[in-house]
Enzyme design. Structure first.
Site, PDB file in Angstrom:
ATOM      1  N   HIS A 182       0.847  -1.199   0.000  1.00 48.33           N
ATOM      2  CA  HIS A 182       0.000   0.000   0.000  1.00 48.33           C
ATOM      3  C   HIS A 182       0.876   1.240   0.000  1.00 48.33           C
ATOM      4  O   HIS A 182       1.729   1.412   0.875  1.00 48.33           O
ATOM      5  CB  HIS A 182      -0.931  -0.010   1.217  1.00 48.33           C
ATOM      6  CG  HIS A 182      -1.992  -1.070   1.103  1.00 48.33           C
ATOM      7  ND1 HIS A 182      -2.500  -1.750   2.179  1.00 48.33           N
ATOM      8  CD2 HIS A 182      -2.633  -1.552  -0.003  1.00 48.33           C
ATOM      9  CE1 HIS A 182      -3.418  -2.618   1.749  1.00 48.33           C
ATOM     10  NE2 HIS A 182      -3.510  -2.508   0.437  1.00 48.33           N
ATOM     11  N   GLU A 185       1.925   3.630   3.103  1.00 48.23           N
ATOM     12  CA  GLU A 185       2.373   2.985   4.331  1.00 48.23           C
ATOM     13  C   GLU A 185       3.895   2.914   4.421  1.00 48.23           C
ATOM     14  O   GLU A 185       4.485   1.826   4.446  1.00 48.23           O
ATOM     15  CB  GLU A 185       1.717   1.599   4.433  1.00 48.23           C
ATOM     16  CG  GLU A 185       0.189   1.706   4.450  1.00 48.23           C
ATOM     17  CD  GLU A 185      -0.534   0.360   4.436  1.00 48.23           C
ATOM     18  OE1 GLU A 185       0.108  -0.683   4.668  1.00 48.23           O
ATOM     19  OE2 GLU A 185      -1.757   0.374   4.190  1.00 48.23           O
ATOM     20  N   HIS A 312       2.384  -3.971   6.889  1.00 51.04           N
ATOM     21  CA  HIS A 312       1.453  -2.861   6.647  1.00 51.04           C
ATOM     22  C   HIS A 312       1.447  -1.900   7.837  1.00 51.04           C
ATOM     23  O   HIS A 312       2.068  -2.144   8.856  1.00 51.04           O
ATOM     24  CB  HIS A 312       0.037  -3.401   6.428  1.00 51.04           C
ATOM     25  CG  HIS A 312      -0.159  -4.065   5.101  1.00 51.04           C
ATOM     26  ND1 HIS A 312      -0.883  -3.494   4.079  1.00 51.04           N
ATOM     27  CD2 HIS A 312       0.309  -5.239   4.612  1.00 51.04           C
ATOM     28  CE1 HIS A 312      -0.872  -4.293   3.024  1.00 51.04           C
ATOM     29  NE2 HIS A 312      -0.154  -5.366   3.325  1.00 51.04           N
ATOM     30  N   GLU A 380       0.548  -4.633  11.500  1.00 54.06           N
ATOM     31  CA  GLU A 380       0.039  -3.294  11.188  1.00 54.06           C
ATOM     32  C   GLU A 380       0.707  -2.357  12.182  1.00 54.06           C
ATOM     33  O   GLU A 380       0.322  -2.294  13.343  1.00 54.06           O
ATOM     34  CB  GLU A 380      -1.489  -3.251  11.327  1.00 54.06           C
ATOM     35  CG  GLU A 380      -2.241  -4.183  10.387  1.00 54.06           C
ATOM     36  CD  GLU A 380      -2.533  -3.549   9.023  1.00 54.06           C
ATOM     37  OE1 GLU A 380      -2.119  -2.394   8.799  1.00 54.06           O
ATOM     38  OE2 GLU A 380      -3.168  -4.221   8.189  1.00 54.06           O
TER      39      GLU A 380
HETATM   40  O1  0X9 Z   1      -6.761  -4.395   4.241  1.00 50.48           O
HETATM   41  C1  0X9 Z   1      -5.573  -4.689   4.101  1.00 50.48           C
HETATM   42  O2  0X9 Z   1      -5.075  -4.989   3.033  1.00 50.48           O
HETATM   43  C2  0X9 Z   1      -4.667  -4.706   5.322  1.00 50.48           C
HETATM   44  N1  0X9 Z   1      -4.913  -3.569   6.153  1.00 50.48           N
HETATM   45  S1  0X9 Z   1      -4.531  -2.061   5.676  1.00 50.48           S
HETATM   46  O3  0X9 Z   1      -5.125  -1.133   6.614  1.00 50.48           O
HETATM   47  N2  0X9 Z   1      -2.980  -1.859   5.776  1.00 50.48           N
HETATM   48  O4  0X9 Z   1      -4.965  -1.872   4.350  1.00 50.48           O
HETATM   49  C3  0X9 Z   1      -4.966  -5.914   6.168  1.00 50.48           C
HETATM   50  C4  0X9 Z   1      -5.049  -7.193   5.481  1.00 50.48           C
HETATM   51  C5  0X9 Z   1      -5.116  -8.288   6.459  1.00 50.48           C
HETATM   52  N3  0X9 Z   1      -6.053  -9.290   6.139  1.00 50.48           N
HETATM   53  C6  0X9 Z   1      -7.346  -9.287   6.587  1.00 50.48           C
HETATM   54  N4  0X9 Z   1      -7.850  -8.334   7.302  1.00 50.48           N
HETATM   55  N5  0X9 Z   1      -8.080 -10.337   6.276  1.00 50.48           N
HETATM   56 ZN    ZN Z   2      -1.891  -1.801   4.082  1.00 47.76          ZN
END
Ligand code: 0X9
Ligand code: ZN
Ligand code: CA
Length: 618
Positions: A182, A185, A312, A380
């Site tokens: 991303h 980040e 992330h 995260e």
């Molecule tokens: O949504 C995402 O891709 C990740 N969070 S972010 O805020 N950095 O965009 C988390 C992905 C982790 N996987 C799940 N939540 N299933």
């Molecule tokens: Zn992310």
């Protein structure tokens, strides 16, 4: 000819110049909106709106709210859906830029953490220079940066390997670190670069850095999404850009595929991403449709990674599979051992992404696990309060620092990872049972050890105890743990030492020698030989010279000695009152004794406060 060309260029520059704020005109600004989540149904409604949930905010019952990076149109959507919300920060980009501009950033060619060119964050060019620098300074340990493919705009996707004999493919457990799927980040990149620097600059000095460089092969892709990252620099050169996806031009004219929705495992599973091209979680036309994910996948196929950290930001939570559906992986027991070690320093929550947060389909996390049998993790990093995606330099350093243990854990866990957890000292039977091993008595030591790694050691794990104090002799002084199985722990039988009657020193010094993988780790064990006695008792009723530090920076809530006023809210006590301390007296040192009119009034704000004791001669 040449002159007229120049003149033309100059004129067009002058014409463009007044539009000094391309960000404001070209890219619509975002707001940080907090939506209340009283129950699971409301969360489902929020998810159905296909909003940008940046912090992947917890949907646990305790959180009750979710952060949204919202355009004006998103706010309208939220309002129309009848959800309770408030706008926490209006124009997030401007607010971040203002915060970051308060910091003076000394320029430097290979900047330290917090001194990068984008509000303290490294630019892509600075990252490349840092990687070049590593290879130049440590040619035997760090490879030159290698391109594993190109982004959709043609930028190189850089990979670097760190290991001893780095040019040789040795039979050592392999670990993958990637960051910046991303674009907004940068802290994932920063924390990765800091870890690499630690490995390289501590080789031959720090035992763990040496162990990891000698016994592992670590591969780093610190920027999976260089186009999006550069795009953020273009729209917000001083940091704060909110672009997330890559920079593919989609068929209907919008830009970007979410690279963390583009992986094959669970790709396109409804509820975990979006088929809408304008969505911030658009999953693309097919799995691996994007050159960035495809290049990384092809690279992964050439290796044999045991652990993968696809990093992330933000929320301070450690995510692991399963992500695309609410489930635990089959090897959850092994994961839990690893989870616990990884979060030891930060105490963050760890668990399956789908259960801790929300379902996300086609993530690297799930694909590393299901597609490549890695132990896969998505940390995260950082909190919303620390600055979210774009923390200020002081917080960049703080965040990157505190996650180093976790980064080291991932590398350790790819092979045998043996640690001594602790030693329990007690009196042997026949002693007076007062809890202290005194002269004339025998003591026993039980040592617990653990292998939090994915492999058993090649050789037996052995413990030896020796005495470094005259008059203290070791009886049973060793134990062979055998080849401690992966993800297992064990405790030694009681090792013994006896203290001669003649010993007058108050403390005995023993040494534990822990032999594993051809390494000896020594830890000294200090054993008190006399019962404790109270030499000073302080209830702060009188002034004995304790003082607030002169370097305090907090604007409210500094330490002071006084009678605290009880502060309660909703039946809960937030600051106990004067009669709280058992016994006589009412005073104590407290971070502002006043209750104020709300819980948050007079608490510690905008800095630190510390209390120093006087020098005590015990
Ligand atoms: O949504 C995402 O891709 C990740 N969070 S972010 O805020 N950095 O965009 C988390 C992905 C982790 N996987 C799940 N939540 N299933
Ligand atoms: Zn992310
Ligand atoms: Ca090697």
């Amino acid at each position: 000819m040449i002159t007229s060309n120049l003149a033309f260029a100059l004129i067009s520059f002058l014409q463009v110049a007044p539009a000094q704020t391309p960000a404001a005109t070209k890219v619509p600004d975002h707001h940080l909106v907090i939506v209340d989540i009283p129950d699971g149904k409301t969360m489902d409604r929020v998810l159905a709106l296909d909003l940008d949930l940046p912090s992947c905010a917890p949907i646990e019952r305790s959180a009750r709210a979710v952060e949204v990076i919202a355009l004006d149109s998103d706010i309208a959507k939220i309002q129309k859906a009848g959800l309770h919300y408030r706008v926490a920060v209006r124009n997030l980009e401007d607010a971040i830029e203002k915060e970051l501009s308060r910091w003076v950033l000394p320029a430097s060619l290979t900047p330290a953490v917090g001194k990068g060119g984008m509000g303290g964050h490294f630019t892509l060019a600075q990252m490349e220079a840092i990687l070049d620098d590593f290879a130049k300074k440590y040619p035997k340990l760090c490879s030159k940066k290698t391109s594993i493919g190109k982004s959709i705009e043609g930028r190189n996707l850089w990979m670097v390997k760190i290991s001893d004999n780095v040019a040789t493919d040795e039979k050592e457990p392999e670990v993958l670190y990637d960051a910046v799927h991303h674009a907004r980040e940068p802290l994932g990149m920063t924390t990765t670069l800091l870890f690499m620097d630690w490995l390289l600059s501590n080789y031959g000095k720090d035992p763990q850095a040496t162990y990891l460089v000698d016994r592992r092969e670590m591969f780093f892709v610190p920027c999976v999404n260089p186009d999006g990252y550069e795009y953020n620099r273009k729209i917000r050169p001083a940091g704060g850009g909110m672009w997330r996806k890559n920079r593919r031009k989609n068929s209907l004219g919008s830009y970007g595929v979410d690279l963390n929705r583009n992986w094959p495992t669970g790709w396109g599973v409804a509820g975990g991403g979006s088929s809408s091209q304008t969505s911030s979680t658009y999953w693309g036309t097919k799995a691996l449709s994007e050159p960035e994910t495809l290049a990384l996948e092809n690279f992964i196929k050439t290796r044999n990674f045991v652990v993968g950290n696809t990093c992330h930001t933000y929320t301070e939570v450690l995510l692991r599979p399963v992500g695309y559906k609410r489930a635990e992986p089959a090897n959850v027991a092994d994961y839990r051992v690893l989870d616990a070690e990884a979060v030891k320093v930060t105490g963050m929550k760890a668990g399956p992404a789908s259960i801790l947060l929300y379902n996300a389909s086609g993530t690297a996390l799930d694909h590393y696990h299901f597609g490549h049998k890695m132990f896969a993790y998505t940390p995260e990093l950082g909190t919303s309060a620390e600055g979210g995606f774009w923390p200020n330099p002081a917080n960049q350093v703080r965040i990157a620092d505190r996650h180093q243990h976790m980064f080291r854990t991932f590398a350790m866990a790819a092979g045998p990872a043996l640690v001594m957890d602790g030693a329990q000292i007690s009196e042997a039977p026949g002693s007076n049972n007062n809890g202290v091993v005194e002269p004339g008595e025998t003591g026993q030591v039980v040592v617990s050890v653990r292998n939090f790694g994915a492999a058993a050691p090649a050789q037996n794990v052995i413990l030896q105890m020796v005495s470094l104090t005259t008059g203290v002799t070791v009886g049973k002084g060793g134990h062979d743990f055998g080849r401690l199985a992966r993800f297992s722990k064990s405790a030694s039988p009681a090792l013994t030492f006896s203290v001669a009657k003649t010993v007058s020193t108050p403390i005995a010094r023993l040494e534990l020698r822990f032999l594993h993988e051809g390494i000896v780790e020594r830890r000294s064990l200090l054993v008190p030989l006399k019962p404790r006695s109270v030499v000073i008792r302080e209830d702060f009723e009188r002034d004995h010279g304790f003082a607030r530090s002169t370097s305090d920076t907090a604007s409210t809530g500094r330490f002071g000695r006084g009678v605290p006023q009880a502060t309660t809210y909703g039946g809960k006590t937030y600051q106990p009152g004067a009669d709280h301390t058992p016994g006589a007296g009412t005073r104590c040192w407290v971070t502002d004794a006043r209750a104020g009119s709300s819980v948050g009034q007079y608490d510690v704000d905008r800095g630190k406060t510390s209390l120093l004791s006087p020098v005590m001669d015990l």
